[in-house]
Design a protein around this motif. Structure first.
Motif, mmCIF file in Angstrom:
data_model
loop_
_atom_site.group_PDB
_atom_site.id
_atom_site.type_symbol
_atom_site.label_atom_id
_atom_site.label_comp_id
_atom_site.label_asym_id
_atom_site.label_seq_id
_atom_site.Cartn_x
_atom_site.Cartn_y
_atom_site.Cartn_z
ATOM 1 N N ARG A 11 0.847 -1.211 0.000
ATOM 2 C CA ARG A 11 0.000 0.000 0.000
ATOM 3 C C ARG A 11 0.872 1.247 0.000
ATOM 4 N NH1 ARG A 11 -5.122 1.179 0.655
ATOM 5 N NH2 ARG A 11 -5.645 -1.016 1.115
ATOM 6 N N PHE A 12 0.437 2.188 -0.758
ATOM 7 C CA PHE A 12 1.121 3.483 -0.900
ATOM 8 C C PHE A 12 1.064 4.250 0.420
ATOM 9 C CE2 PHE A 12 0.754 8.052 -1.943
ATOM 10 C CZ PHE A 12 2.024 8.242 -2.479
ATOM 11 N N VAL A 13 2.214 4.848 0.819
ATOM 12 C CA VAL A 13 2.279 5.659 2.049
ATOM 13 C C VAL A 13 1.936 7.107 1.682
ATOM 14 C CG1 VAL A 13 3.716 6.442 3.939
ATOM 15 C CG2 VAL A 13 4.024 4.127 3.018
ATOM 16 N N GLY A 14 0.772 7.515 2.029
ATOM 17 C CA GLY A 14 0.327 8.874 1.722
ATOM 18 C C GLY A 14 -1.183 8.950 1.607
ATOM 19 N N THR A 15 -1.650 10.097 1.223
ATOM 20 C CA THR A 15 -3.092 10.363 1.125
ATOM 21 C C THR A 15 -3.499 10.310 -0.326
ATOM 22 O OG1 THR A 15 -2.969 11.813 3.038
ATOM 23 C CG2 THR A 15 -4.925 11.989 1.675
ATOM 24 N N ILE A 16 -4.517 9.435 -0.654
ATOM 25 C CA ILE A 16 -4.955 9.282 -2.044
ATOM 26 C C ILE A 16 -6.377 9.801 -2.251
ATOM 27 C CG2 ILE A 16 -3.457 7.285 -2.359
ATOM 28 C CD1 ILE A 16 -5.930 5.505 -2.078
ATOM 29 N N GLY A 17 -7.061 10.163 -1.173
ATOM 30 C CA GLY A 17 -8.461 10.609 -1.303
ATOM 31 C C GLY A 17 -8.628 11.801 -2.216
ATOM 32 N N PRO A 18 -7.901 12.908 -2.034
ATOM 33 C CA PRO A 18 -8.073 14.064 -2.920
ATOM 34 C C PRO A 18 -7.799 13.731 -4.371
ATOM 35 C CG PRO A 18 -6.909 14.708 -0.931
ATOM 36 C CD PRO A 18 -6.984 13.216 -0.900
ATOM 37 N N SER A 19 -6.792 12.838 -4.602
ATOM 38 C CA SER A 19 -6.464 12.502 -5.995
ATOM 39 C C SER A 19 -7.560 11.662 -6.607
ATOM 40 C CB SER A 19 -5.129 11.754 -6.049
ATOM 41 O OG SER A 19 -4.094 12.566 -5.522
#
Length: 909
Positions: A126-134
């Motif tokens: 899993r990617f470390v970071g925030t993907i919701g806005p993208s």
């Protein structure tokens, strides 16, 4: 000056040197070093912060560019749809990462599972970071701690042909790999700081040398101590200190000197003569350079004791030093004494200037005048309306009338004089009236109760500049007569308690005078009312004279002056003028008794001298009654002039009892004073009175008056009579009414001291064709002929309606004269306002009316005469007597008086 510095150099300064071991130059150098180090450190810190900011900004921008480029690259969408996206995308991302210079490019699905990563072991994780806005279609940047360390990464969406997010691309860099300028700029900053330290060191050495030369090698301790002493002199001592150069410029002034002389903030450096507010004497002393010891000078409202000495006695620069000491306290004490003296002087002047007259309005005006401007700028006196008329005031303050107003200016907006004021309950005036206590309003602009009285007017008063008010009840014998208002406008300070006590003392003194004037006004009004009620209210109708009259009561009190016009039988008229000695109710009451007696004596139709004899006896009896019934009674005295004018003969019979001579104005305008016999005043007794007869031309004017018209303390009585003659002369056609006014204006002062009665009568004459007379033979048979002659004369006069009644009256009167009198007998018919029948004979016996018995043959003649005539009577003459009867002339409607009795008489006949 050198000695002064020497004293400072030799002074013990161990404590100060222990606290400050460095020299002044060393302290300055240390300060410069610290400042340079601080600036270098601040520059480095700013550089680091700026570099960090630039690093983050550069990393974000590069990451966004790489991520967006790769997300839109051809083949990425197809690779995502292939069975093994990592196999296709991993080589592509690594090639792009190396070409773009970023640390990682990660492609992931919409759930954040990596397809690519520089570290293959991270693929599938899993990617470390925030993907919701993208996923929502936005580009999102953030700083996270990822698998490679501290990373700045940007995540962008990958869209399919339907613009649906089918994957994500994240590109980023490690922060430590961003190129920084810090390493290149720090050597420059440090080199600049070193150069600044070198310059500071050189500058400090130069400044140290200059300071040692200017301070005479005084160290910091000595300089500190000198400053402390200087500051103590300038700020601590309570004497003013001035240092003035030899050119007259002010070099130094401490705080006390600035306060005492009210110097401006920029006073130092200016010439003494240019400083505002200095007294000329102060300027002269400070610029003279001479020595002075305790010279007293005036500075504004202060008295200053000045000591001045030159400054060059001990080798100092040329100039003077002056010390100032405030001695105003002595002046304050003397000022308080002066204020007390002024207030005592005000009260003294009030005692002399208030109440000089027994007039309410004048007393109120005197009160207002004495208080302006010494106590107030404006003073208004409001009295209860009944007080102005001498009555008791009402219990409310709703009927106040503005009685007096005095001020330093006439354009004030206060209520005008004569205004009836209804003060609202909230006003200081109404509150003071209700409580009986004075009210002090320091600031009218903040007094809502006063402002509510009449907002527009009160606002004008405030704008006019009136700012403070004292309201004091005008109280006497426990009764409030009105209010006195003291207003202040010119003086900026409001009224104080001392002003209130002075105002109360002033009003208390005036209240007694106003109350005395009020009581006098009431008594004077009562006396005047009594006197006017005793004087004729309207002159009787008569044809012999055209009469005008004036009566003026004295302002200081009424007296017993009176006049009268009394019609007598035969169209004659009696003129009476009299004067009772004294003033007041007693004189007015005596005048009323004498006037009534004159009327009664006139009905007897006596000559003037006999009338005066009867009056003399009456006054004597009045004096006797007063002496017997009253302790300390005043003897009554009176003067009187009695005249009878006959319009038929134009003769005037006059007699006087101690009265001034009448004036006679001839038709051509000349004026004379007939020389009548001077009888004694009434009440003396023992001396007879004489009658003088004058023949007056038709149109002549007879002027009767009392002594108040011609007598005055400022002139002789002869001067008064000459003024009267001048006022009457050369105006033959002027009516008596105008003559009365002209005489009063010419002779009377504005405030007469005595009553004045003036009577001017212009003579008229009855035409000869209105008079008929006959000699009657002393024979009863002549009665019929006389009746016929009288009837014929009435026909000529157009009075046939009166013929029957006149024949009856003539028959009775002639018959009585022949039967009971003596020859000769004469008849006279006189046509005037009435028809008069006169029968004269030489007998002195007078007939009397009586009731005849039923069987008496006579005794009904005079009864018949009394019923047919309006009036009848008898008068005596030197030749005998005259019996007269008056018949009313026909009315405009043709009716005749006495018709009812004639009808009854006709029925009986």
């Amino acid at each position: 000056m050198a000695r002064r510095f020497g004293r400072f150099r030799n002074a013990p300064v161990r404590s100060l040197t222990e606290k400050h071991p460095w020299s002044l130059a060393g302290q300055v150098f240390a300060l410069q070093v610290a400042l340079v180090v601080f600036l270098v450190a601040a520059a480095v810190l700013a550089l680091l912060l700026q570099s960090r900011h630039d690093t983050n900004t550069e990393a974000r921008q590069r990451s966004i560019a790489v991520a967006e480029t790769f997300a839109h690259s051809p083949g990425v969408l197809a690779a995502l749809k292939s069975p093994d996206p990592s196999k296709v995308l991993q080589p592509l991302t690594e090639a792009a990462r190396k070409a773009a210079g970023v640390d990682f490019i990660v492609v992931m699905d919409t759930k954040g599972i990596r397809y690519t990563h520089p570290d293959p072991s991270q693929i599938g994780k899993r990617f470390v970071g925030t993907i919701g806005p993208s996923l929502a279609g936005h580009v999102y940047t953030e700083t996270v701690k990822g698998p490679l360390g501290r990373e700045v990464q940007a995540t962008v969406p990958i869209y399919d042909l339907g613009h649906k997010v089918v994957g994500l691309v994240s590109a980023g860099m490690k922060v430590k790999n961003v190129t920084s300028v810090v390493s290149r700029q720090i050597p420059i900053i440090l080199g600049t700081g070193a150069a600044a330290l070198a310059v500071a060191t050189a500058g400090t050495a130069l400044v140290a040398r200059r300071l040692r030369r200017q301070t005479h090698r005084l160290g910091p301790a000595e300089m500190t101590r000198m400053y402390e002493h200087h500051d103590a002199v300038l700020h601590a001592v309570r004497e003013g200190v001035l240092i003035v150069g030899n050119d007259g410029r002010l070099l130094l002034a401490n705080d006390e000197a600035r306060r005492l002389l009210d110097l401006p903030h920029d006073a130092e450096g200016r010439h003494i003569s240019d400083l505002p507010g200095l007294d000329p004497g102060t300027v002269e002393l400070l610029t003279s350079g001479r020595a002075a010891t305790d010279e007293v000078l005036l500075a504004g409202d202060r008295l200053l004791a000045v000591n001045q000495r030159p400054t060059d006695r001990h080798g100092g620069p040329e100039g003077t030093v002056a010390t100032l000491r405030d001695s105003t306290e002595l002046r304050k004490l003397s000022g308080r004494a002066e204020i007390a003296r002024q207030r005592l002087r005000l009260l003294y002047d009030a005692g002399l200037g208030i109440g000089t007259t027994l007039d309410v309005v004048s007393t109120a005006e005197e009160l207002a005048k004495v208080a302006v401007p010494r106590l107030a700028d404006f003073v208004t006196v409001d009295l209860s309306d009944p007080v102005l008329h001498g009555d008791e005031p009402t219990s409310t303050g709703t009927d106040m009338r503005r009685t007096a107003i005095q001020g330093i200016r006439d354009d004030h907006p206060l209520y005008e004089r004569g205004r009836l004021i209804d003060f609202l309950p909230s006003t200081p005036q109404a509150q003071a009236f209700g409580s009986g206590r004075s009210e002090l309003v320091p600031d009218l602009s903040t007094a809502p109760g006063w402002l509510a009285q009449e907002p527009e007017r009160t606002q004008r008063i405030i704008e006019y500049g009136i700012h403070s008010l004292i309201t004091v009840p005008l109280q006497a014998r426990g009764v409030i007569l009105g209010m006195v208002n003291f207003w202040r406008s010119e003086k900026p300070q409001p009224f104080e308690e001392d002003d209130l006590s002075l105002a109360e003392e002033l009003v208390a003194r005036a209240a007694v005078s106003i109350d005395n004037a009020r009581r006098y006004t009431r008594e004077h009004a009562m006396a005047v009312t009594l006197q006017r009620s005793l004087l004729p209210r309207a002159l009787p109708e008569q044809s012999a004279l055209e009469v005008a009259h004036r009566y003026l009561p004295a302002l200081s009190g009424v007296s017993g002056d009176w006049f009268d016009v009394i019609p007598l039988p035969g169209s004659r008229v009696a003129l009476v003028v009299g004067d009772v000695v004294g003033h007041g109710l007693h004189a007015a009451a005596t005048m009323g008794r004498l006037r009534t007696a004159v009327h009664n004596f006139s009905t007897l139709d006596l000559p003037p001298d006999e009338i005066l004899n009867h009056l003399d006896d009456l006054v004597g009896r009045i004096d006797q009654e007063e002496v017997e019934t009253t302790v300390g009674a005043v003897i009554t005295g009176a003067t009187c002039l009695y005249a009878i004018y006959d319009p038929v003969s134009r003769h005037c019979a006059m007699a006087r009892a101690g009265h001034p001579l009448p004036a006679l104005v001839q038709p051509e305008g000349s004026v004379s004073f007939p020389d009548l016999p001077a009888g004694p005043p009434l009440g003396l007794g023992g001396m007879p009175f004489e009658t003088a007869e004058l023949e007056l031309a038709e149109g002549a004017q007879l002027v009767l008056y009392t002594d108040g018209l011609i007598e005055d303390r400022t002139r002789d009585i002869d001067v008064g009579m000459e003024l009267l003659r001048q006022a009457l002369a050369s105006h033959p056609d002027r009516p008596p009414e105008e003559s009365c006014q002209a005489v009063l204006e010419e002779l009377l002062p504005s405030r007469p001291k005595d009553d004045v009665a003036l009577l001017i009568a212009r003579t008229r004459a009855i035409p000869p064709d209105h008079v008929a007379d006959w000699d009657v033979p002393f024979d009863p048979a002549a009665v019929a002929r006389m009746r016929a002659a009288a009837a014929e004369k009435l026909d000529d006069w157009g009075l046939s309606e009166l013929a029957f009644a006149m024949e009856l009256v003539l028959s009775e009167l002639i018959t009585n004269a022949i039967r009971h009198g003596s020859a000769p007998v004469t008849i006279r018919l006189l046509r005037d306002r009435t028809l008069t029948c006169e029968v004269a004979d030489s007998s002195s016996t007078s007939p009397h009316l009586r009731y005849a018995a039923a069987l008496d043959e006579g005794g009904r003649g005079l009864f018949l005469v009394a019923q047919l005539s309006e009036r009848w009577g008898t008068r005596y003459t030197p030749q005998g007597k005259v019996i007269w009867a008056e018949l009313a002339l026909p009315r405009p409607d043709g009716s005749v008086g006495g018709t009812a009795f004639l009808n009854i008489l006709d029925a009986e006949l």
